[in-house]
Write an enzyme that holds these catalytic residues in place. Structure first.
Site, PDB file in Angstrom:
ATOM      1  N   GLY A  79       0.861  -1.197   0.000  1.00 56.33           N
ATOM      2  CA  GLY A  79       0.000   0.000   0.000  1.00 56.33           C
ATOM      3  C   GLY A  79       0.887   1.234   0.000  1.00 56.33           C
ATOM      4  O   GLY A  79       1.591   1.495   0.984  1.00 56.33           O
ATOM      5  N   ALA A  80       0.876   1.953  -1.117  1.00 61.14           N
ATOM      6  CA  ALA A  80       1.733   3.151  -1.230  1.00 61.14           C
ATOM      7  C   ALA A  80       0.903   4.419  -1.067  1.00 61.14           C
ATOM      8  O   ALA A  80       1.190   5.444  -1.682  1.00 61.14           O
ATOM      9  CB  ALA A  80       2.461   3.138  -2.570  1.00 61.14           C
ATOM     10  N   ASN A 137      -1.144   7.104   1.802  1.00 63.16           N
ATOM     11  CA  ASN A 137      -0.614   8.045   2.791  1.00 63.16           C
ATOM     12  C   ASN A 137       0.221   7.364   3.872  1.00 63.16           C
ATOM     13  O   ASN A 137       1.337   7.793   4.169  1.00 63.16           O
ATOM     14  CB  ASN A 137      -1.771   8.811   3.448  1.00 63.16           C
ATOM     15  CG  ASN A 137      -2.290   9.920   2.557  1.00 63.16           C
ATOM     16  OD1 ASN A 137      -1.562  10.436   1.707  1.00 63.16           O
ATOM     17  ND2 ASN A 137      -3.539  10.291   2.744  1.00 63.16           N
ATOM     18  N   ASP A 188       2.124  -1.578  -4.456  1.00 62.85           N
ATOM     19  CA  ASP A 188       0.729  -1.136  -4.531  1.00 62.85           C
ATOM     20  C   ASP A 188       0.086  -1.778  -5.741  1.00 62.85           C
ATOM     21  O   ASP A 188       0.759  -2.068  -6.735  1.00 62.85           O
ATOM     22  CB  ASP A 188       0.653   0.399  -4.637  1.00 62.85           C
ATOM     23  CG  ASP A 188      -0.698   0.953  -4.216  1.00 62.85           C
ATOM     24  OD1 ASP A 188      -0.793   1.515  -3.101  1.00 62.85           O
ATOM     25  OD2 ASP A 188      -1.669   0.825  -5.000  1.00 62.85           O
ATOM     26  N   ARG A 225     -10.949   5.456   6.143  1.00 62.82           N
ATOM     27  CA  ARG A 225     -12.287   5.848   6.590  1.00 62.82           C
ATOM     28  C   ARG A 225     -12.679   7.198   6.019  1.00 62.82           C
ATOM     29  O   ARG A 225     -11.860   8.108   5.953  1.00 62.82           O
ATOM     30  CB  ARG A 225     -12.274   5.936   8.112  1.00 62.82           C
ATOM     31  CG  ARG A 225     -13.582   5.638   8.733  1.00 62.82           C
ATOM     32  CD  ARG A 225     -13.444   5.082  10.132  1.00 62.82           C
ATOM     33  NE  ARG A 225     -12.429   5.682  10.953  1.00 62.82           N
ATOM     34  CZ  ARG A 225     -12.666   6.196  12.156  1.00 62.82           C
ATOM     35  NH1 ARG A 225     -13.882   6.235  12.629  1.00 62.82           N
ATOM     36  NH2 ARG A 225     -11.684   6.669  12.875  1.00 62.82           N
ATOM     37  N   THR A 263      -4.257  -1.833   8.288  1.00 71.29           N
ATOM     38  CA  THR A 263      -5.563  -1.631   7.643  1.00 71.29           C
ATOM     39  C   THR A 263      -6.700  -1.817   8.651  1.00 71.29           C
ATOM     40  O   THR A 263      -6.702  -2.764   9.431  1.00 71.29           O
ATOM     41  CB  THR A 263      -5.712  -2.628   6.467  1.00 71.29           C
ATOM     42  OG1 THR A 263      -4.574  -2.502   5.615  1.00 71.29           O
ATOM     43  CG2 THR A 263      -6.982  -2.358   5.685  1.00 71.29           C
ATOM     44  N   ASN A 264      -7.658  -0.924   8.586  1.00 71.34           N
ATOM     45  CA  ASN A 264      -8.822  -0.985   9.480  1.00 71.34           C
ATOM     46  C   ASN A 264      -9.985  -1.749   8.859  1.00 71.34           C
ATOM     47  O   ASN A 264     -10.070  -1.827   7.641  1.00 71.34           O
ATOM     48  CB  ASN A 264      -9.274   0.450   9.801  1.00 71.34           C
ATOM     49  CG  ASN A 264      -8.453   1.054  10.920  1.00 71.34           C
ATOM     50  OD1 ASN A 264      -8.225   0.409  11.937  1.00 71.34           O
ATOM     51  ND2 ASN A 264      -8.004   2.284  10.727  1.00 71.34           N
ATOM     52  N   ARG A 266      -1.905   9.146  21.282  1.00 72.79           N
ATOM     53  CA  ARG A 266      -3.003  10.122  21.273  1.00 72.79           C
ATOM     54  C   ARG A 266      -3.423  10.469  22.699  1.00 72.79           C
ATOM     55  O   ARG A 266      -3.727  11.622  23.010  1.00 72.79           O
ATOM     56  CB  ARG A 266      -4.185   9.570  20.475  1.00 72.79           C
ATOM     57  CG  ARG A 266      -3.913   9.612  18.973  1.00 72.79           C
ATOM     58  CD  ARG A 266      -5.003   8.941  18.159  1.00 72.79           C
ATOM     59  NE  ARG A 266      -4.847   9.233  16.735  1.00 72.79           N
ATOM     60  CZ  ARG A 266      -5.466   8.580  15.767  1.00 72.79           C
ATOM     61  NH1 ARG A 266      -6.291   7.577  16.052  1.00 72.79           N
ATOM     62  NH2 ARG A 266      -5.284   8.926  14.503  1.00 72.79           N
ATOM     63  N   HIS A 305      -9.308  -1.236  18.606  1.00 69.10           N
ATOM     64  CA  HIS A 305      -8.991   0.065  18.005  1.00 69.10           C
ATOM     65  C   HIS A 305     -10.279   0.695  17.469  1.00 69.10           C
ATOM     66  O   HIS A 305     -10.484   0.842  16.269  1.00 69.10           O
ATOM     67  CB  HIS A 305      -7.971  -0.142  16.887  1.00 69.10           C
ATOM     68  CG  HIS A 305      -7.495   1.137  16.256  1.00 69.10           C
ATOM     69  ND1 HIS A 305      -7.045   2.213  16.982  1.00 69.10           N
ATOM     70  CD2 HIS A 305      -7.397   1.495  14.953  1.00 69.10           C
ATOM     71  CE1 HIS A 305      -6.696   3.178  16.144  1.00 69.10           C
ATOM     72  NE2 HIS A 305      -6.917   2.783  14.911  1.00 69.10           N
TER      73      HIS A 305
HETATM   74  N1  APR Z   1      -3.309  -4.389  -3.136  1.00 69.82           N
HETATM   75  C1  APR Z   1      -2.363  -3.456  -2.968  1.00 69.82           C
HETATM   76  N2  APR Z   1      -2.646  -2.165  -2.705  1.00 69.82           N
HETATM   77  C2  APR Z   1      -3.932  -1.811  -2.625  1.00 69.82           C
HETATM   78  C3  APR Z   1      -4.986  -2.742  -2.789  1.00 69.82           C
HETATM   79  C4  APR Z   1      -4.632  -4.088  -3.061  1.00 69.82           C
HETATM   80  N3  APR Z   1      -5.559  -5.039  -3.239  1.00 69.82           N
HETATM   81  N4  APR Z   1      -6.167  -2.087  -2.641  1.00 69.82           N
HETATM   82  C5  APR Z   1      -5.872  -0.807  -2.377  1.00 69.82           C
HETATM   83  N5  APR Z   1      -4.527  -0.636  -2.379  1.00 69.82           N
HETATM   84  C6  APR Z   1      -3.775   0.600  -2.152  1.00 69.82           C
HETATM   85  C7  APR Z   1      -4.378   1.798  -2.870  1.00 69.82           C
HETATM   86  O1  APR Z   1      -4.036   1.811  -4.256  1.00 69.82           O
HETATM   87  C8  APR Z   1      -3.770   2.979  -2.095  1.00 69.82           C
HETATM   88  O2  APR Z   1      -2.582   3.445  -2.691  1.00 69.82           O
HETATM   89  O3  APR Z   1      -3.807   0.966  -0.791  1.00 69.82           O
HETATM   90  C9  APR Z   1      -3.449   2.355  -0.710  1.00 69.82           C
HETATM   91  C10 APR Z   1      -4.250   2.995   0.414  1.00 69.82           C
HETATM   92  O4  APR Z   1      -3.803   4.292   0.563  1.00 69.82           O
HETATM   93  P1  APR Z   1      -4.713   5.479   1.113  1.00 69.82           P
HETATM   94  O5  APR Z   1      -6.009   5.451   0.396  1.00 69.82           O
HETATM   95  O6  APR Z   1      -3.887   6.719   1.094  1.00 69.82           O
HETATM   96  O7  APR Z   1      -5.026   5.027   2.621  1.00 69.82           O
HETATM   97  P2  APR Z   1      -4.119   5.289   3.921  1.00 69.82           P
HETATM   98  O8  APR Z   1      -4.440   6.602   4.507  1.00 69.82           O
HETATM   99  O9  APR Z   1      -2.698   4.972   3.620  1.00 69.82           O
HETATM  100  O10 APR Z   1      -4.731   4.196   4.916  1.00 69.82           O
HETATM  101  C11 APR Z   1      -4.605   2.819   4.634  1.00 69.82           C
HETATM  102  O11 APR Z   1      -4.566   2.268   6.960  1.00 69.82           O
HETATM  103  O12 APR Z   1      -4.998   3.590   8.828  1.00 69.82           O
HETATM  104  C12 APR Z   1      -5.517   2.642   7.953  1.00 69.82           C
HETATM  105  O13 APR Z   1      -7.894   3.122   7.908  1.00 69.82           O
HETATM  106  C13 APR Z   1      -6.698   3.170   7.172  1.00 69.82           C
HETATM  107  O14 APR Z   1      -7.376   1.058   6.285  1.00 69.82           O
HETATM  108  C14 APR Z   1      -6.707   2.274   5.986  1.00 69.82           C
HETATM  109  C15 APR Z   1      -5.221   1.990   5.752  1.00 69.82           C
END
Ligand code: APR
Length: 313
Positions: free
Chosen positions: A14-15, A17, A38, A87, A124-125, A156, A180
């Site tokens: 997951g790339a 945030n 990603d 979320r 992931t949540n 926090r 959580h």
């Molecule tokens: N395989 C790989 N990457 C994926 C997949 C998948 N099947 N599905 C989604 N992604 C990638 C998306 O392309 C995106 O770049 O996961 C990344 C998620 O990034 P953001 O939307 O920026 O989410 P982020 O804020 O990083 O949070 C990710 O962490 O804190 C928890 O609740 C939050 O569940 C969330 C997770």
């Protein structure tokens, strides 16, 4: 190379945030090389290039590679799952379940196939459920699948307590257990400000205020951001866990762990204090809880049990 582990390699799935920020922290602190994966290959490659370009400015020699190819995660010491959907305003962590369970299951199967000896940290949540899903899907040892939440929730809580007292956060040390979500439980008898127990420092109404603000902090940030959820503190929390494993620091911190009898709970992930070292969870600490805290933990566990039943695995 890091002293605790032989490969010095972290994979971040997951790339977005959290994943990108975590990668930046790992590189900036020269902790390890990173594979940033990603489903969106361009996102992983673009962010990896950008982070790498800062190396000569900030003075680090570690390397990040962006990819969407799971064979690149082979031989990782630690794999952090941050992929999924964050979320949105009005969405509970539970609402995320149906979206993120598919993502976490798919990734867990890939981890099992390509890096079976790694330690997995789930971000992931909904966190505790996704950790359970990753544990069951990978079939890894229970010490090697850990959910990142307690470090964040405790931080926090420390922030809220330090604001109340007008002191720095380095003078505060908080402990938050439980799930959580709104069932997280700040342990005031085990939390300290300037060396004194929160119980001695805060009256009941200030304790309630700190607990309430801690519980709602994630939602508060979501409501400000409007799209997306917190990522600076979550990445920092994750970084401290990765570092404790890689450097075999054996830090005591709160994290979601698979319980088999600890705190009277079984077959679920819940936030508890653990000792985290190069083999993952070295120990689960069983703290003395008040009757009220025991009841709250039982309530959180009951809800978790129901959620696990609905997960259907
Ligand atoms: N395989 C790989 N990457 C994926 C997949 C998948 N099947 N599905 C989604 N992604 C990638 C998306 O392309 C995106 O770049 O996961 C990344 C998620 O990034 P953001 O939307 O920026 O989410 P982020 O804020 O990083 O949070 C990710 O962490 O804190 C928890 O609740 C939050 O569940 C969330 C997770």
């Amino acid at each position: 190379m890091a002293k605790g582990k032989k490969n010095g390699k972290i994979s971040v799935i997951g790339a977005g945030n959290v994943g990108a920020m975590l990668t930046q922290l790992i590189l900036e602190r020269n902790l390890a090389n990173v594979t940033l994966l990603d489903i969106d290959e361009g996102m992983a490659k673009g962010k990896a290039c950008d982070i790498q370009d800062a190396a000569s400015i900030l003075g680090y020699d570690k390397v990040v590679k962006g990819t969407s190819d799971y064979s690149e995660i082979a031989d990782s010491d630690v794999i952090v799952i941050t992929a999924g959907f964050p979320r949105k305003p009005g969405m509970s962590r539970e609402d995320l379940l149906n979206k993120n369970r598919v993502v976490v299951r798919e990734i867990s199967l890939k981890i099992k196939e390509f890096s079976p000896d790694s330690i997995v940290i789930v971000v992931t949540n909904p966190l505790d459920l996704m950790s359970y899903l990753a544990y069951k899907t990978t079939g890894f040892d229970k010490r090697k699948v850990i959910g990142m939440a307690g470090v964040l929730d405790s931080a926090r809580c420390s922030n809220q307590a330090s604001e109340e007292l007008g002191i720095t956060q380095t003078e505060v040390d908080s402990l938050v257990i439980g799930t959580h979500d709104t069932n997280m439980i700040p342990l005031f008898a085990h939390s300290k400000a300037q060396g004194k127990s929160f119980k001695a420092v805060f009256d009941q109404s200030r304790q309630s205020k700190i607990a309430e603000r801690t519980r709602n902090r994630g939602a508060e940030i979501v409501s400000y951001l409007k799209s997306g959820s917190a990522f600076f503190a979550p990445s920092a929390a994750c970084f401290s866990m990765v570092k404790s494993i890689l450097n075999n620091e054996n830090l005591t911190l709160c994290a979601s762990a698979y319980l088999e009898g600890e705190y009277g709970l079984n077959d679920m992930f819940i936030g508890v204090p653990i000792v985290l070292g190069q083999d993952g969870i070295e120990k689960i600490m069983e703290l003395e809880l008040s009757d009220d805290e025991v009841n709250k933990l039982k309530n959180a566990a009951e809800q978790m049990q129901n959620a696990i039943s609905r997960l259907g695995i």
